[in-house]
Design a protein around this motif. Structure first.
Motif, PDB file in Angstrom:
ATOM      1  N   LEU A  29      38.280  51.933 -15.320  1.00 43.54           N
ATOM      2  CA  LEU A  29      37.135  51.896 -14.403  1.00 43.54           C
ATOM      3  C   LEU A  29      35.861  51.500 -15.147  1.00 43.54           C
ATOM      4  CD1 LEU A  29      37.729  55.041 -12.143  1.00 43.54           C
ATOM      5  CD2 LEU A  29      37.955  52.639 -11.493  1.00 43.54           C
ATOM      6  N   ALA A  30      35.691  52.040 -16.358  1.00 45.67           N
ATOM      7  CA  ALA A  30      34.478  51.709 -17.137  1.00 45.67           C
ATOM      8  C   ALA A  30      34.453  50.210 -17.437  1.00 45.67           C
ATOM      9  CB  ALA A  30      34.444  52.529 -18.429  1.00 45.67           C
ATOM     10  N   ALA A  31      35.593  49.669 -17.839  1.00 50.34           N
ATOM     11  CA  ALA A  31      35.656  48.232 -18.146  1.00 50.34           C
ATOM     12  C   ALA A  31      35.372  47.413 -16.883  1.00 50.34           C
ATOM     13  CB  ALA A  31      37.030  47.883 -18.715  1.00 50.34           C
ATOM     14  N   ALA A  32      35.890  47.887 -15.749  1.00 53.60           N
ATOM     15  CA  ALA A  32      35.684  47.158 -14.486  1.00 53.60           C
ATOM     16  C   ALA A  32      34.196  47.166 -14.100  1.00 53.60           C
ATOM     17  CB  ALA A  32      36.532  47.799 -13.389  1.00 53.60           C
ATOM     18  N   ILE A  33      33.539  48.312 -14.245  1.00 52.49           N
ATOM     19  CA  ILE A  33      32.101  48.402 -13.922  1.00 52.49           C
ATOM     20  C   ILE A  33      31.317  47.434 -14.814  1.00 52.49           C
ATOM     21  CG2 ILE A  33      30.055  49.920 -14.024  1.00 52.49           C
ATOM     22  CD1 ILE A  33      32.108  52.290 -13.543  1.00 52.49           C
ATOM     23  N   ALA A  34      31.683  47.431 -16.102  1.00 55.16           N
ATOM     24  CA  ALA A  34      30.957  46.601 -17.067  1.00 55.16           C
ATOM     25  C   ALA A  34      31.090  45.119 -16.729  1.00 55.16           C
ATOM     26  CB  ALA A  34      31.494  46.882 -18.473  1.00 55.16           C
ATOM     27  N   LEU A  35      32.311  44.691 -16.408  1.00 60.86           N
ATOM     28  CA  LEU A  35      32.512  43.268 -16.111  1.00 60.86           C
ATOM     29  C   LEU A  35      31.879  42.894 -14.779  1.00 60.86           C
ATOM     30  CD1 LEU A  35      36.089  42.796 -17.530  1.00 60.86           C
ATOM     31  CD2 LEU A  35      34.003  41.686 -18.348  1.00 60.86           C
ATOM     32  N   ARG A  36      31.897  43.823 -13.841  1.00 56.70           N
ATOM     33  CA  ARG A  36      31.188  43.588 -12.571  1.00 56.70           C
ATOM     34  C   ARG A  36      29.711  43.332 -12.879  1.00 56.70           C
ATOM     35  NH1 ARG A  36      29.938  47.973  -7.612  1.00 56.70           N
ATOM     36  NH2 ARG A  36      28.649  46.504  -6.490  1.00 56.70           N
ATOM     37  N   ARG A  37      29.125  44.168 -13.706  1.00 54.72           N
ATOM     38  CA  ARG A  37      27.703  44.024 -14.043  1.00 54.72           C
ATOM     39  C   ARG A  37      27.449  42.711 -14.785  1.00 54.72           C
ATOM     40  NH1 ARG A  37      24.309  48.479 -14.319  1.00 54.72           N
ATOM     41  NH2 ARG A  37      23.485  47.692 -16.293  1.00 54.72           N
ATOM     42  N   ALA A  38      28.473  42.241 -15.516  1.00 56.05           N
ATOM     43  CA  ALA A  38      28.308  40.990 -16.261  1.00 56.05           C
ATOM     44  C   ALA A  38      28.420  39.770 -15.340  1.00 56.05           C
ATOM     45  CB  ALA A  38      29.354  40.912 -17.371  1.00 56.05           C
ATOM     46  N   GLY A  39      28.778  40.003 -14.073  1.00 55.58           N
ATOM     47  CA  GLY A  39      28.846  38.880 -13.120  1.00 55.58           C
ATOM     48  C   GLY A  39      30.246  38.403 -12.828  1.00 55.58           C
ATOM     49  N   TRP A  40      31.240  39.188 -13.263  1.00 54.66           N
ATOM     50  CA  TRP A  40      32.636  38.795 -13.018  1.00 54.66           C
ATOM     51  C   TRP A  40      33.171  39.483 -11.770  1.00 54.66           C
ATOM     52  CZ3 TRP A  40      36.488  36.633 -16.712  1.00 54.66           C
ATOM     53  CH2 TRP A  40      35.861  35.878 -17.710  1.00 54.66           C
ATOM     54  N   ARG A  41      34.202  38.872 -11.183  1.00 54.50           N
ATOM     55  CA  ARG A  41      34.913  39.478 -10.058  1.00 54.50           C
ATOM     56  C   ARG A  41      36.081  40.248 -10.661  1.00 54.50           C
ATOM     57  NH1 ARG A  41      35.124  41.773  -5.676  1.00 54.50           N
ATOM     58  NH2 ARG A  41      36.387  41.047  -3.938  1.00 54.50           N
ATOM     59  N   VAL A  42      36.182  41.537 -10.349  1.00 55.34           N
ATOM     60  CA  VAL A  42      37.185  42.371 -11.027  1.00 55.34           C
ATOM     61  C   VAL A  42      38.133  42.998 -10.019  1.00 55.34           C
ATOM     62  CG1 VAL A  42      37.527  44.229 -12.713  1.00 55.34           C
ATOM     63  CG2 VAL A  42      35.359  42.964 -12.700  1.00 55.34           C
ATOM     64  N   GLU A  43      39.407  42.947 -10.358  1.00 58.66           N
ATOM     65  CA  GLU A  43      40.432  43.582  -9.546  1.00 58.66           C
ATOM     66  C   GLU A  43      41.183  44.573 -10.443  1.00 58.66           C
ATOM     67  OE1 GLU A  43      42.703  40.475  -7.801  1.00 58.66           O
ATOM     68  OE2 GLU A  43      43.623  41.795  -6.321  1.00 58.66           O
ATOM     69  N   VAL A  44      41.316  45.820  -9.980  1.00 57.79           N
ATOM     70  CA  VAL A  44      42.009  46.845 -10.767  1.00 57.79           C
ATOM     71  C   VAL A  44      43.335  47.157 -10.077  1.00 57.79           C
ATOM     72  CG1 VAL A  44      41.894  49.213 -11.669  1.00 57.79           C
ATOM     73  CG2 VAL A  44      39.790  47.863 -11.473  1.00 57.79           C
ATOM     74  N   PHE A  45      44.396  47.192 -10.847  1.00 55.54           N
ATOM     75  CA  PHE A  45      45.725  47.506 -10.303  1.00 55.54           C
ATOM     76  C   PHE A  45      46.144  48.870 -10.834  1.00 55.54           C
ATOM     77  CE2 PHE A  45      45.182  42.968 -10.867  1.00 55.54           C
ATOM     78  CZ  PHE A  45      45.391  42.522  -9.566  1.00 55.54           C
ATOM     79  N   GLU A  46      46.313  49.818  -9.934  1.00 50.13           N
ATOM     80  CA  GLU A  46      46.633  51.191 -10.333  1.00 50.13           C
ATOM     81  C   GLU A  46      47.968  51.587  -9.723  1.00 50.13           C
ATOM     82  OE1 GLU A  46      45.531  53.841 -12.296  1.00 50.13           O
ATOM     83  OE2 GLU A  46      47.266  54.818 -11.371  1.00 50.13           O
ATOM     84  N   ARG A  47      48.870  52.058 -10.564  1.00 53.60           N
ATOM     85  CA  ARG A  47      50.226  52.340 -10.049  1.00 53.60           C
ATOM     86  C   ARG A  47      50.266  53.595  -9.174  1.00 53.60           C
ATOM     87  NH1 ARG A  47      53.075  53.774 -15.765  1.00 53.60           N
ATOM     88  NH2 ARG A  47      51.852  55.635 -16.177  1.00 53.60           N
ATOM     89  N   SER A  48      49.354  54.550  -9.396  1.00 55.43           N
ATOM     90  CA  SER A  48      49.407  55.792  -8.606  1.00 55.43           C
ATOM     91  C   SER A  48      48.650  55.620  -7.297  1.00 55.43           C
ATOM     92  CB  SER A  48      48.806  56.947  -9.406  1.00 55.43           C
ATOM     93  OG  SER A  48      47.391  56.859  -9.372  1.00 55.43           O
ATOM     94  N   GLN A  49      48.670  56.676  -6.477  1.00 64.52           N
ATOM     95  CA  GLN A  49      47.932  56.651  -5.205  1.00 64.52           C
ATOM     96  C   GLN A  49      46.678  57.515  -5.300  1.00 64.52           C
ATOM     97  OE1 GLN A  49      48.353  54.844  -2.607  1.00 64.52           O
ATOM     98  NE2 GLN A  49      50.410  54.015  -2.855  1.00 64.52           N
ATOM     99  N   PHE A  50      46.372  58.016  -6.477  1.00 65.92           N
ATOM    100  CA  PHE A  50      45.211  58.903  -6.688  1.00 65.92           C
ATOM    101  C   PHE A  50      45.272  60.159  -5.842  1.00 65.92           C
ATOM    102  CE2 PHE A  50      42.040  55.410  -8.059  1.00 65.92           C
ATOM    103  CZ  PHE A  50      42.447  55.554  -9.365  1.00 65.92           C
ATOM    104  N   LYS A  51      46.494  60.508  -5.365  1.00 71.00           N
ATOM    105  CA  LYS A  51      46.553  61.699  -4.509  1.00 71.00           C
ATOM    106  C   LYS A  51      46.324  62.945  -5.346  1.00 71.00           C
ATOM    107  CE  LYS A  51      49.166  60.062  -0.621  1.00 71.00           C
ATOM    108  NZ  LYS A  51      50.428  59.367  -0.551  1.00 71.00           N
ATOM    109  N   ASN A  52      46.766  62.884  -6.598  1.00 69.69           N
ATOM    110  CA  ASN A  52      46.606  64.052  -7.465  1.00 69.69           C
ATOM    111  C   ASN A  52      45.717  63.696  -8.635  1.00 69.69           C
ATOM    112  OD1 ASN A  52      48.544  65.741  -6.104  1.00 69.69           O
ATOM    113  ND2 ASN A  52      50.036  64.237  -6.843  1.00 69.69           N
ATOM    114  N   GLU A  53      44.462  63.485  -8.364  1.00 75.93           N
ATOM    115  CA  GLU A  53      43.569  63.140  -9.468  1.00 75.93           C
ATOM    116  C   GLU A  53      43.632  64.261 -10.500  1.00 75.93           C
ATOM    117  OE1 GLU A  53      39.946  60.363  -8.092  1.00 75.93           O
ATOM    118  OE2 GLU A  53      40.078  62.302  -7.170  1.00 75.93           O
ATOM    119  N   ILE A  54      43.573  63.865 -11.778  1.00 79.73           N
ATOM    120  CA  ILE A  54      43.792  64.836 -12.832  1.00 79.73           C
ATOM    121  C   ILE A  54      42.693  65.886 -12.889  1.00 79.73           C
ATOM    122  CG2 ILE A  54      45.332  63.606 -14.374  1.00 79.73           C
ATOM    123  CD1 ILE A  54      42.961  62.228 -15.576  1.00 79.73           C
ATOM    124  N   GLY A  55      43.110  67.137 -13.062  1.00 80.19           N
ATOM    125  CA  GLY A  55      42.154  68.247 -13.056  1.00 80.19           C
ATOM    126  C   GLY A  55      41.588  68.551 -14.424  1.00 80.19           C
TER     127      GLY A  55
END
Ligand SMILES: Cc1cc2nc3c(=O)[nH]c(=O)nc-3n(C[C@H](O)[C@H](O)[C@H](O)COP(=O)(O)OP(=O)(O)OC[C@H]3O[C@@H](n4cnc5c(N)ncnc54)[C@H](O)[C@@H]3O)c2cc1C
Length: 444
Positions: A29-55
């Motif tokens: 996510l940090a890398a994606a935010i950074a590249l977005r700010r640099a003017g790039w179009r960013v797509e992140v592929f995440e294998r989980s569904q984020f249903k159980n975000e880590i505690g």
């Protein structure tokens, strides 16, 4: 899935390039935010569904907080707690203080303190920064595709192959799995960590614990058992309402099968492992909240010589998994994102030669910093006295080092690991590289 991901609203300027990120953990996510700010179009592929975000919780050191502040990360909304000191006392007698480090002034001096957050709150804040549409310079929102496992990456070409067989072409890929081309797996070492959260109200309702916590500023309060080398670390998160507990210990043979952020253990097991601890500390075991107590086996791997292959960069734990000794793993990943932001501003995704030069600069900046942090975190008790550690660090990093017995969060370590501005470092290196290029062009 098409390269570049979907149609853009008309008013959006064209992106400079297209980046694909594998994994939406803190580093992705940090890398994606950074590249977005640099003017790039960013797509992140995440294998989980984020249903159980880590505690449980995480501490962000000033080098990471500096970057988060620059991005406008809302510490107040994330209920981050300032972390002002590290106190280590004796497991058998909680009142015997063995080491005390105070850094409240240091945080203020730099303008970026040490902060402790619930992991879910940090993750949510990063997702918001990545995906919220913005009219200012933050660039086009990052697209996050959940339930999408990347199975293979052609690092040279920047092609991602998904588990369902589809492929996606990108100008740049950020990869969160092994990419070296040779076996370089993270291997478990012999340490494991029990992790759980307790309500601060429950802690303060107990007279013994109230005495300990009401006399200390928010920060690390830890107890060490010098015999077994067990370390029981606590700190507050979520606006001070929760206490995060991590108990580092030697892995027992019966624990080997249990792993992952969600593997649970019984209170009886924790009490048996922490048998030597003072009864007042052990009371925190029965206070574990509804999430229960989890076990995490620690992994390490040899340092990489390069984080770059073709059009692909490896970031986060995939690049430098480390023990939580200096609470530095996420901070150093956020720092790497700042490098990407500086190096990829104004770079066109089709300009292979500039991309290759910038990735070369990324390695120059990040190999010394990341490998230093990882090797220092993996040395016993975070000290350099252990044979071979300094020699290994010197293969990658040639800057100052603390004395051999300096403890984590001592002034000497904080100065080297945490008082670092990656924006400035990247801008300086870029300016230096550009001036060398112009000199060469003039000479030629
Ligand atoms: C007990 C403990 C305490 C810690 N405390 C601190 C601390 O206080 N401060 C600190 O800075 N650091 C701390 N760390 C380290 C920190 O947690 C890690 O460095 C950080 O979370 C790593 O983030 P990451 O994004 O690299 O990896 P992860 O969080 O593991 O994220 C990787 C993501 O990629 C996804 N993924 C993986 N493979 C694929 C694939 N093939 N396709 C699609 N998606 C994929 C996964 O589902 C996951 O969401 C601690 C670590 C531990 C174990």
């Amino acid at each position: 899935m098409e390269a570049g991901g979907g149609e853009q609203p008309e008013r959006q300027p064209s992106p400079l390039g297209h980046a694909g990120v594998v994994g939406a953990g803190i580093a992705g996510l940090a890398a994606a935010i950074a590249l977005r700010r640099a003017g790039w179009r960013v797509e992140v592929f995440e294998r989980s569904q984020f249903k159980n975000e880590i505690g449980a919780a995480i501490t962000v050191t000033p080098n990471g907080a500096l970057v988060l502040n620059r991005w406008g990360f809302d510490m107040e909304k994330a209920e981050a707690v300032p972390n002002l000191s590290k106190v280590i006392a004796l497991a058998t007698d909680p009142r015997v203080i063995l080491d005390r480090q105070e850094y409240a002034d240091r945080g203020r001096e730099l303008g970026h303190g040490v902060w402790s957050l619930h992991r879910v709150d940090l993750h949510r804040g990063l997702r918001d920064l990545a995906t919220t549409p913005s009219a200012d310079e933050a660039g086009q929102p990052v697209q996050i595709t959940l339930g999408c496992a990347v199975e293979e990456v052609d690092c040279e070409a920047g092609v991602l192959k998904m588990a369902d067989g589809q492929t996606v072409n990108k100008d740049l890929s950020l990869l969160l799995s092994d990419f070296t081309g040779y076996p370089c797996e993270a291997r478990r070492n012999n340490r494991s960590i029990y992790r759980w959260l307790v309500s601060m109200d429950d802690v303060m309702a107990d007279p013994d614990l109230r005495e300990i916590y009401s006399n200390e500023p928010p920060g690390f309060m830890a107890w060490i058992d010098p015999g077994t080398k067990m370390l029981w670390t606590t700190y507050r998160c979520r606006g001070g309402k929760l206490l995060n507990i991590a108990l580092g210990h030697q892995t027992q043979p019966f624990q080997v099968e249990k792993n992952g952020w969600h593997a649970q253990v019984s209170r009886e097991e924790v009490l048996a492992t922490a048998d030597n601890y003072h009864p007042s500390i052990k009371k925190m075991v029965s206070m574990a909240n509804e999430d229960g107590i989890h076990i995490h086996h620690v992994s390490t791997r040899p340092p990489l010589d390069s984080f770059v292959r073709g059009r692909t960069v490896v970031v986060g734990d995939a690049a430098h998994v480390m023990m939580p000794t200096h609470a530095a793993g996420a901070g150093i990943s956020i720092e790497s994102a700042a490098s990407l932001e500086v190096l990829f501003r104004e770079v066109n995704g089709k300009d292979s030669s500039t991309i290759s030069c910038r990735l070369n600069l990324f390695d120059k900046l990040r190999i010394p910093r990341c490998n230093l942090t990882m090797l220092a975190s993996n040395s016993k008790m975070g000290r350099l006295r252990q044979p071979g550690v300094v020699d290994e660090i010197r293969k990658f990093y040639h800057g100052p080092l603390p004395p051999p017995d300096a403890l984590p969060y001592s002034e000497a370590w904080r100065q080297i690991l945490f008082h670092h501005d990656e924006y400035r470092a990247a801008e300086e290196l870029l300016a230096q590289a550009s001036s060398q290029k112009s000199t060469l062009a003039e000479g030629g």
